[in-house]
Design a protein around this motif. Sequence first.
Motif, mmCIF file in Angstrom:
data_model
loop_
_atom_site.group_PDB
_atom_site.id
_atom_site.type_symbol
_atom_site.label_atom_id
_atom_site.label_comp_id
_atom_site.label_asym_id
_atom_site.label_seq_id
_atom_site.Cartn_x
_atom_site.Cartn_y
_atom_site.Cartn_z
ATOM 1 N N TYR B 35 -1.646 13.064 5.046
ATOM 2 C CA TYR B 35 -2.775 13.537 4.248
ATOM 3 C C TYR B 35 -2.477 14.965 3.798
ATOM 4 C CZ TYR B 35 -5.600 9.644 6.011
ATOM 5 O OH TYR B 35 -6.080 8.392 6.310
ATOM 6 N N GLN B 37 -4.489 18.534 2.422
ATOM 7 C CA GLN B 37 -5.767 19.228 2.246
ATOM 8 C C GLN B 37 -5.500 20.515 1.479
ATOM 9 O OE1 GLN B 37 -7.704 20.328 5.934
ATOM 10 N NE2 GLN B 37 -9.688 20.597 4.967
ATOM 11 N N HIS B 42 -10.795 18.892 1.171
ATOM 12 C CA HIS B 42 -10.847 17.937 2.259
ATOM 13 C C HIS B 42 -9.543 17.162 2.305
ATOM 14 C CE1 HIS B 42 -12.326 15.903 -1.390
ATOM 15 N NE2 HIS B 42 -11.765 14.812 -0.901
ATOM 16 N N PRO B 43 -9.215 16.560 3.456
ATOM 17 C CA PRO B 43 -7.978 15.775 3.536
ATOM 18 C C PRO B 43 -7.996 14.605 2.560
ATOM 19 C CG PRO B 43 -8.809 16.276 5.729
ATOM 20 C CD PRO B 43 -9.894 16.652 4.760
#
Lengths: 115, 112
Positions: B35, B37, B42-43
Amino acid sequence: DARVTQTPRHKVTEMGQEVTMRCQPILGHNTVFWYRQTMMQGLELLAYFRNRAPLDDSGMPKDRFSAEMPDATLATLKIQPSEPRDSAVYFCASLARDSPTDTQYFGPGTRLTVL
Amino acid sequence: GQQVMQIPQYQHVQEGEDFTTYCNSSTTLSNIQWYKQRPGGHPVFLIQLVKSGEVKKQKRLTFQFGEAKKNSSLHITATQTTDVGTYFCAGPMTGANSKLTFGKGITLSVRP
């Protein structure tokens, strides 16, 4: 474009006050997570729901935190009473299925500051 | 319990340089996810690797899953300022459901 929504985006409160954070998962997603993110601890899992049923809240301080999913379109995280150490960003994430290969879709987060 | 480690936590590179970061798990993983960010964001899911030794590319990003399925790497070729952010790896806690153990992430800054 389906997204997870969270309200409020920012919250400043005083120690001892109740805080309620809300999350609307992506329509049709059956799994919801609550995370807390701090610089020191990174992303910590607080609670986990599948089909609205709570499956795991072992990451949550039980005396002050509670998480619920009153319906499929709303998940809530409450802190009562709040403390300065609760200051963090709280993320909600939803998944289409409760499967280890499914993608987690994160909401924009609620930035909480407890004075 | 299961641990997913990303070291170091911060890395600074000059724009145009290549960048590689690693992720190590204390247990064998059924799959690994990455992921990203962005600062203040946000991720966001980047990719998932499932097979031992699997390599996947997304433009200038190359992801690899180790042969033993206990580690993974992310390589960025010719970094750009748009690559700035924190990169997290995550693995399923048990393999039976979607709970993930996230690494602490590596925050990449790029000097223009």
